[in-house]
Each structure stands twice: as C-alpha cells, then as structure tokens.
Design a protein around this motif. Structure first.
Motif, PDB file in Angstrom:
ATOM      1  N   SER A   1       0.389   3.689  -3.166  1.00  7.35           N
ATOM      2  CA  SER A   1      -0.205   5.514  -2.713  1.00  7.35           C
ATOM      3  C   SER A   1       0.852   6.329  -2.805  1.00  7.35           C
ATOM      4  CB  SER A   1      -0.505   5.441  -1.330  1.00  7.35           C
ATOM      5  OG  SER A   1       0.916   5.625  -1.037  1.00  7.35           O
TER       6      SER A   1
ATOM      7  N   HIS B   1      -0.575   6.194  -6.775  1.00  4.24           N
ATOM      8  CA  HIS B   1      -2.322   6.025  -7.169  1.00  4.24           C
ATOM      9  C   HIS B   1      -2.894   7.267  -5.355  1.00  4.24           C
ATOM     10  CE1 HIS B   1      -0.736   2.781  -9.755  1.00  4.24           C
ATOM     11  NE2 HIS B   1      -1.753   3.152  -9.790  1.00  4.24           N
TER      12      HIS B   1
ATOM     13  N   LEU C   1       0.619  -1.509   0.494  1.00  7.40           N
ATOM     14  CA  LEU C   1      -0.267   0.115   0.045  1.00  7.40           C
ATOM     15  C   LEU C   1       0.902   0.888   0.452  1.00  7.40           C
ATOM     16  CD1 LEU C   1      -2.841  -0.855   2.866  1.00  7.40           C
ATOM     17  CD2 LEU C   1      -3.229  -0.722   0.561  1.00  7.40           C
ATOM     18  N   THR C   2       1.605   1.582   0.429  1.00  4.50           N
ATOM     19  CA  THR C   2       2.806   2.478   0.656  1.00  4.50           C
ATOM     20  C   THR C   2       3.496   2.471  -0.738  1.00  4.50           C
ATOM     21  OG1 THR C   2       3.469   1.802   2.587  1.00  4.50           O
ATOM     22  CG2 THR C   2       5.356   3.025   1.341  1.00  4.50           C
TER      23      THR C   2
ATOM     24  N   THR D   1      -6.138   7.276  -6.188  1.00 10.82           N
ATOM     25  CA  THR D   1      -7.186   6.458  -5.838  1.00 10.82           C
ATOM     26  C   THR D   1      -7.588   6.527  -4.622  1.00 10.82           C
ATOM     27  OG1 THR D   1      -6.973   5.443  -7.662  1.00 10.82           O
ATOM     28  CG2 THR D   1      -7.744   4.020  -6.142  1.00 10.82           C
ATOM     29  N   ILE D   2      -6.519   6.185  -3.712  1.00 10.17           N
ATOM     30  CA  ILE D   2      -6.216   5.959  -2.472  1.00 10.17           C
ATOM     31  C   ILE D   2      -7.341   8.108  -1.616  1.00 10.17           C
ATOM     32  CG2 ILE D   2      -5.095   6.715   0.024  1.00 10.17           C
ATOM     33  CD1 ILE D   2      -4.540   4.133  -2.071  1.00 10.17           C
TER      34      ILE D   2
ATOM     35  N   SER E   1     -10.730   6.040   0.717  1.00  8.01           N
ATOM     36  CA  SER E   1     -10.494   6.326   1.192  1.00  8.01           C
ATOM     37  C   SER E   1     -11.897   6.990   1.473  1.00  8.01           C
ATOM     38  CB  SER E   1      -9.981   7.656   2.424  1.00  8.01           C
ATOM     39  OG  SER E   1      -8.385   6.480   1.891  1.00  8.01           O
TER      40      SER E   1
ATOM     41  N   SER F   1      -8.956  -1.602  -5.284  1.00  8.50           N
ATOM     42  CA  SER F   1      -8.713  -0.803  -6.299  1.00  8.50           C
ATOM     43  C   SER F   1      -6.952  -0.959  -6.931  1.00  8.50           C
ATOM     44  CB  SER F   1      -8.181   0.457  -5.074  1.00  8.50           C
ATOM     45  OG  SER F   1     -10.004   1.286  -4.497  1.00  8.50           O
TER      46      SER F   1
ATOM     47  N   PHE G   1      -8.300  -0.617  -1.301  1.00 12.05           N
ATOM     48  CA  PHE G   1      -7.414  -0.460  -1.374  1.00 12.05           C
ATOM     49  C   PHE G   1      -6.263  -1.853  -2.063  1.00 12.05           C
ATOM     50  CE2 PHE G   1      -5.829   2.100   1.652  1.00 12.05           C
ATOM     51  CZ  PHE G   1      -6.651   3.333   1.237  1.00 12.05           C
TER      52      PHE G   1
END
Length: 302
Positions: free
Chosen positions: A20, A23, A16-17, A26-27, A31, A211, A208
């Motif tokens: 992010s 994107h 995820l890091t 998108t994050i 969220s 996505s 996430f």
C-alpha cells in the motif's frame, strides 16, 4: 488449521502494508470495486438470510421444517431431521451463511461433529439471488442446475442411523426456545454483521493480492485467479465474456474460493473439524460442476 490461518493472515497483512505504501491509487481503486460488489450484490442477497435463518434456528422455527422434511430427506439422503432442515435452507442462503447456521446448530447440540463435517461437504452453495440476480445472465437456471446437482449426487452416498422428531418435541421447543426473541434477534444481527466483516476483509485481501500480481505480470490475465481466490468478483468479471466461460463460473461458484474457505475457518475456529475434508469436498464439487456445464455446452443445451 487455525495456526496456519493465523500465519497466512499475518503474512498477508505485512505484505499489504508494504504494498500500500507504493500503490496507494491501486489500493483505493480495488477497495472501491470490492465495496461496490459487497453493497450492491452481496449485502442485499446475503444479510437478510443470515439474520432470518439464524433467528429461526434460535427460536426453534427450523424444527418445524425439520419435522416435515425428515421422512423424504432421510429416504433420499439418510439425513437426520435437523440435518435435513439445514441442508434444505442452505439451497437458498449462500456462502458463508450456510457455514454460520451449521456452526450455530452444532453449538445448540442439534448436530454432532460428524454431522457438521458432512453438512460442510454437501450444504455449501452460492445464494440463489447471486446466481439469478447478480450474475444477470440468461443462463442462470442452467448454472444453478450445474451448481446444485453435484451436491445432490454426493449426498446420496451417505448413511446415518435414522432419527425421528415428534411433533410434541417441536411444540416443546417452540414453547421454550433456546433464547427469547429479543436476545435471539440481537445475537442474529451481531453474528451476521461479524460474518460480513470477514467477507469484506478477505475479499479485500485477495483482490489486493491479484492487483499486486497484475502489476508484476501485466501481460497475463488474472480473471481466473480472481475466481479461485474470491468467487463473486471472479464470476462477475467473466460471466458476460462468452458462453465458453460458463463452466469456469460454475467451478468458481461450487469451489467457493479461498476467501470463503478462510471465512469458514474463522467462523469454525473453536470447532475441531477437518479443513482438509472440507477443502476436498469443495474441490470435488467445483470439478463436477465444471464437467456438467461443459457437457451442456458440448451437446448444445446452452
């Protein structure tokens, strides 16, 4: 399971890091959607039950319910008095409140490990308010029936030596509760907020991930994957598409999703329960709910 859960969480945080960084929009959008679902649907339907049921358990109030349920629930399901009380309350609580109160009952020595494992198998339900309010469908009652019946059927195939709770024991617990009201209230609120942090965190993680898959494979629909990973957002996504989607909604609700299973595993981290048995029971429950709803559709009852 704890070690694998730690590895899983570590890999997801790393993923995820990196995701992010490339994107951000998108994050932000995901969220926003998840936080909306949590505060609009899950917070009002789960948090009050979390606090109140935990408070009743710590103050000995659930012992009263156990006293009155012990005869009918033992004759039906061979449950001990406190198991009967926990099973009955789980009909209304929803994920992961049911796991939370089962854990607290175990910590208070109301139930042993085998009883905890059995309750994890049968006492796992989506909250009534989510089914009847959040889903906002005229088919809520039949969804609830398809969701509830498999658990009742599985509960019938259990045997436990009978235990009896006397009214004298109930009175003694009420006179000398496990905690004072102030301490019990503080513990109930803090533990409930702690549980909600897990709900929000795992919902974000799994959404996430979906996505990311949608960005990589934009031609595919991932609505079903959403339901398997996180049942609430997946169910809300497909519930109004068609009646043919109802069996999948029933499966999502009863399976509970990997998000709920990870939340449960974190809540039960200090307890040597079998995650494999817990997972299989959720899978059986989901499949039976799917089949029941499909039969209702097949015979024109929906």
């Amino acid at each position: 399971m704890k070690r694998y859960n730690d590895y899983f969480t570590l890999l997801f945080v790393t993923f995820l890091t990196l995701f992010s960084f490339f994107h951000m929009s998108t994050i932000v959008d995901v969220s926003h959607d998840v936080i909306t679902i949590v505060f609009k649907n899950l917070l009002p339907s789960l948090l009050p039950f979390m606090i109140l049921v935990s408070l009743c358990l710590n103050l000995g109030i659930l012992d009263i319910l156990a006293y009155f349920l012990q005869i009918p629930f033992y004759n039906l399901f061979s449950l001990t008095p406190m198991m009967s009380s926990l099973y009955f309350v789980s009909f209304f609580c929803g994920y992961p409140t049911n796991v939370k109160i089962i854990k607290e009952a175990y910590e208070l020595n109301y139930i042993d490990l085998d009883e905890l494992q059995h309750l994890l198998s049968i006492a796992s339900f989506s909250s009534i308010s989510f089914i009847f309010v959040s889903l906002n469908t005229p088919y809520s009652l039949l969804i609830f029936i398809c969701h509830l019946l498999p658990s009742l059927i599985l509960a019938l195939f259990y045997h436990h030596p009978q235990k009896k709770l006397t009214f004298k024991q109930v009175r003694q617990t009420l006179k000398q509760p496990h905690l004072s009201f102030v301490k019990a209230f503080k513990k109930s609120v803090l533990s409930s907020v702690y549980a909600f942090l897990f709900i929000l965190g795992y919902m974000l993680i799994f959404q996430f991930f979906v996505s990311f898959l949608q960005d990589v494979f934009p031609q595919f629909s991932f609505d079903y994957l959403k339901g398997i990973l996180e049942f609430s957002s997946g169910s809300l996504k497909i519930i109004h598409q068609s009646k043919k989607m109802l069996p999948f909604v029933c499966f999502f609700l009863s399976f509970s999703g990997f998000s709920v299973m990870m939340q449960a595993d974190n809540l039960l981290e200090a307890i040597p329960y079998s995650f494999k048995k817990y997972f299989l029971s959720r899978l059986y429950h989901g499949i039976l709910s799917f089949i029941l709803c499909l039969l209702f559709l097949q015979f024109g009852l929906i």
